[in-house]
Design a protein around this motif. Structure first.
Motif, mmCIF file in Angstrom:
data_model
loop_
_atom_site.group_PDB
_atom_site.id
_atom_site.type_symbol
_atom_site.label_atom_id
_atom_site.label_comp_id
_atom_site.label_asym_id
_atom_site.label_seq_id
_atom_site.Cartn_x
_atom_site.Cartn_y
_atom_site.Cartn_z
ATOM 1 N N ASP A 1 0.877 -1.368 -0.023
ATOM 2 C CA ASP A 1 0.091 0.094 0.030
ATOM 3 C C ASP A 1 0.880 1.283 0.106
ATOM 4 O OD1 ASP A 1 -2.149 -1.617 -0.225
ATOM 5 O OD2 ASP A 1 -2.659 -1.573 2.236
ATOM 6 N N ARG A 2 2.158 1.254 0.409
ATOM 7 C CA ARG A 2 2.890 2.434 0.630
ATOM 8 C C ARG A 2 3.998 2.384 -0.506
ATOM 9 N NH1 ARG A 2 3.931 5.688 3.715
ATOM 10 N NH2 ARG A 2 6.223 5.398 3.813
ATOM 11 N N ALA A 3 4.239 1.476 -1.273
ATOM 12 C CA ALA A 3 5.062 1.015 -2.364
ATOM 13 C C ALA A 3 5.467 2.283 -3.429
ATOM 14 C CB ALA A 3 4.834 -0.134 -3.178
ATOM 15 N N SER A 4 4.246 2.918 -3.745
ATOM 16 C CA SER A 4 4.336 4.333 -4.537
ATOM 17 C C SER A 4 5.080 5.199 -3.851
ATOM 18 C CB SER A 4 2.983 4.561 -5.060
ATOM 19 O OG SER A 4 2.535 3.667 -5.926
ATOM 20 N N ALA A 5 4.579 5.453 -2.803
ATOM 21 C CA ALA A 5 5.370 6.609 -1.740
ATOM 22 C C ALA A 5 6.820 6.303 -1.518
ATOM 23 C CB ALA A 5 4.461 6.702 -0.578
ATOM 24 N N ALA B 1 -1.189 12.088 -3.763
ATOM 25 C CA ALA B 1 0.046 12.266 -3.953
ATOM 26 C C ALA B 1 0.796 11.121 -3.401
ATOM 27 C CB ALA B 1 0.780 13.465 -3.596
ATOM 28 N N ALA B 2 1.038 10.485 -2.219
ATOM 29 C CA ALA B 2 1.542 9.568 -1.569
ATOM 30 C C ALA B 2 1.171 8.245 -2.224
ATOM 31 C CB ALA B 2 1.124 9.437 -0.119
ATOM 32 N N ASN B 3 0.029 8.347 -3.030
ATOM 33 C CA ASN B 3 -0.405 6.711 -3.424
ATOM 34 C C ASN B 3 -0.276 6.792 -4.935
ATOM 35 O OD1 ASN B 3 -1.051 5.496 -1.189
ATOM 36 N ND2 ASN B 3 -2.836 6.763 -0.891
ATOM 37 N N SER B 4 0.282 7.729 -5.688
ATOM 38 C CA SER B 4 0.472 7.805 -7.075
ATOM 39 C C SER B 4 1.842 7.347 -7.649
ATOM 40 C CB SER B 4 0.117 9.163 -7.676
ATOM 41 O OG SER B 4 1.117 10.170 -7.007
ATOM 42 N N ASP B 5 2.088 7.214 -8.724
ATOM 43 C CA ASP B 5 3.455 6.700 -9.228
ATOM 44 C C ASP B 5 4.241 7.931 -9.677
ATOM 45 O OD1 ASP B 5 3.412 3.906 -8.449
ATOM 46 O OD2 ASP B 5 1.913 3.590 -9.934
ATOM 47 N N VAL B 6 5.485 7.986 -9.429
ATOM 48 C CA VAL B 6 6.229 9.059 -9.773
ATOM 49 C C VAL B 6 6.721 8.947 -11.292
ATOM 50 C CG1 VAL B 6 8.220 10.554 -9.611
ATOM 51 C CG2 VAL B 6 6.798 9.760 -7.589
ATOM 52 N N GLU B 7 6.464 10.060 -12.046
ATOM 53 C CA GLU B 7 7.160 9.919 -13.481
ATOM 54 C C GLU B 7 8.174 10.879 -13.677
ATOM 55 O OE1 GLU B 7 4.457 10.270 -16.953
ATOM 56 O OE2 GLU B 7 2.976 8.553 -16.120
ATOM 57 N N SER B 8 9.304 10.222 -14.488
ATOM 58 C CA SER B 8 10.410 11.249 -14.733
ATOM 59 C C SER B 8 9.937 12.185 -15.813
ATOM 60 C CB SER B 8 11.749 10.564 -14.847
ATOM 61 O OG SER B 8 11.323 9.595 -16.179
ATOM 62 N N GLY B 9 10.810 13.309 -15.969
ATOM 63 C CA GLY B 9 10.490 14.156 -17.099
ATOM 64 C C GLY B 9 10.911 13.675 -18.422
ATOM 65 N N TYR B 10 11.614 12.673 -18.585
ATOM 66 C CA TYR B 10 12.283 12.008 -19.768
ATOM 67 C C TYR B 10 12.458 10.600 -19.491
ATOM 68 C CZ TYR B 10 16.433 12.458 -16.432
ATOM 69 O OH TYR B 10 17.225 12.554 -15.693
ATOM 70 N N LEU B 11 12.645 9.775 -20.613
ATOM 71 C CA LEU B 11 12.900 8.442 -20.731
ATOM 72 C C LEU B 11 14.209 8.056 -19.858
ATOM 73 C CD1 LEU B 11 12.031 7.401 -24.321
ATOM 74 C CD2 LEU B 11 10.556 6.851 -21.995
ATOM 75 N N MET B 12 14.071 7.403 -18.650
ATOM 76 C CA MET B 12 15.038 6.862 -17.759
ATOM 77 C C MET B 12 15.602 5.462 -18.117
ATOM 78 S SD MET B 12 15.378 7.440 -13.753
ATOM 79 C CE MET B 12 14.945 9.359 -13.909
ATOM 80 N N PHE B 13 16.748 5.212 -18.399
ATOM 81 C CA PHE B 13 17.145 3.720 -18.670
ATOM 82 C C PHE B 13 18.016 3.535 -17.326
ATOM 83 C CE2 PHE B 13 19.132 1.645 -22.373
ATOM 84 C CZ PHE B 13 18.690 0.438 -21.957
#
Length: 383
Positions: free
Chosen positions: A86-90, A116-128
């Motif tokens: 349940d806290r993995a995204s945060a 916000a705590a339960n949403s998945d963060v996205e980077s501003g660009y493709l991250m490898f």
């Protein structure tokens, strides 16, 4: 100091197809030698190679290029410690922000408070990141949560800069927010070009409405056009084995990476419009040359475009292309006094026999194995 560089030269005939299209849907082209050529971008073929790696390499040896990096790490946290699901995204957001891989303001755009705590963060660009790097960051997040210790930026960045995957070591990585974690590519891939002039063509098609047809009504349910061409391509890639070894840090892994790339680059095909054209072909000829000075792209053999002409009792582009490539290879190496240290050739039939004197002739599995053995020897490890 002697270097180990592998140049891969391929002649590959592709029938009517549109494997790599531009923003208007047309097959990509380029002008070379004063005429328009069919072109397949390097990015398109590198993508095909990375997908082909999945058939031969273990998941732990590969990476993932995505903006949804928070989702990827959150999934690993949940797998490693189901109690934290349940806290993995945060937790993923915390470790990415603490490492500097994702800016704090980028994460904040997801929302406020609990959302916000339960949403998945996205980077501003493709991250490898390699799958092992993702797992290392996930474990760091779990450890910090369990012990209450503060996440350490330097340690997290170290985790993101070790255990590089084969595809990251080969094709490189740029992290705009943390340039110290950039990885120089050990493999360069040229845009594939047709050895001859090409004019794109149009396929006019109609699609029948089954119900109209059953009721004997006339008229098509849909009409349209698809642009295509066909070509004999010259494909080229080069591997800096020393740089690959430096990034991977292991001679056995370097050898495996080289053989996996050769197999994948030779046999892969970009997937554009494959359902329409079924353009699954194998190359007519493959030539691998080991050099100890610098890479040499032999596309100059085709600056004067190949034209169909009679060669003995055969006609077509492939035979003439093989002759031109063989002659140009010899001329370049003799003129610059820079012969290949070793060379191997795989070719299909008599049309490409002109390349046979330029290296040891082997079927593809034998070529891949021989190159791997030579790489192992030059790195000082047993084959």
């Amino acid at each position: 100091m002697s270097r180990t560089i592998l140049d891969v030269h391929i002649l590959h005939t592709v029938p009517p197809s549109n494997i790599n299209r531009d923003d208007s849907g047309s097959p990509k082209t380029a002008t070379y030698g004063g005429v328009r050529r069919a072109r397949v971008s390097s990015q398109s073929w590198k993508r095909a190679v990375r997908l082909a790696f999945r058939r031969t390499l273990d998941d732990s040896q590969l990476g993932e290029r995505t903006k949804r990096i928070g989702e990827a790490i959150a999934a690993r946290i949940a797998d490693l410690d189901p109690e934290l699901k349940d806290r993995a995204s945060a937790l993923a957001a915390d470790v990415l922000k603490a490492s500097g891989l994702v800016k704090k303001e980028a994460a904040a755009k997801k929302g406020k408070g609990e959302a916000a705590a339960n949403s998945d963060v996205e980077s501003g660009y493709l991250m490898f990141l390699s799958h092992r790097q993702q797992e290392n960051l996930a474990r760091a997040a779990i450890d910090a949560e369990r012990t209450g210790e503060k996440l350490d930026t330097k340690q997290l960045q170290k985790l993101a800069d070790t255990d590089h995957s084969i595809d990251i070591a080969m094709f490189g990585r740029m992290l705009a927010d943390v340039p110290d974690l950039n990885v120089d590519a050990a493999v360069q891939v040229a845009h594939a070009l047709s050895v001859h002039a090409v004019d794109n063509e149009f396929d006019y098609y109609t699609a029948v409405d089954d119900r109209k047809h059953d009721n004997q009504e006339t008229g098509a349910g849909m009409i349209g056009t698809i642009e295509f061409n066909s070509a004999t391509l010259y494909r080229y890639a080069t591997i800096d084995v020393d740089r690959l070894h430096e990034t991977l840090g292991d001679a056995d892994a370097t050898r495996e990476a080289v053989t996996a790339f050769l197999q994948a680059f030779v046999t892969s095909m970009p997937s554009g419009k494959q359902n329409t054209f079924a353009n699954h072909t194998r190359p007519d000829a493959v030539m691998v040359r080991l050099r100890d000075t610098q890479s040499v792209n032999l596309v100059g053999a085709f600056e004067e475009p190949v034209r169909e002409r009679q060669l003995g009792d055969r006609s077509g582009m492939v035979a003439e292309a093989a002759h031109k490539l063989a002659d140009y290879t010899t001329e370049i190496e003799e003129t610059y006094g820079d012969p290949a240290v070793a060379a191997w050739v795989t070719h299909v039939g008599s049309r490409t026999a002109a390349l046979a004197p330029l290296g040891e002739v082997l079927p593809l599995p034998g070529l891949v194995s021989a190159v791997g053995t030579t790489v192992a020897d030059r790195l000082g490890t047993p084959a």
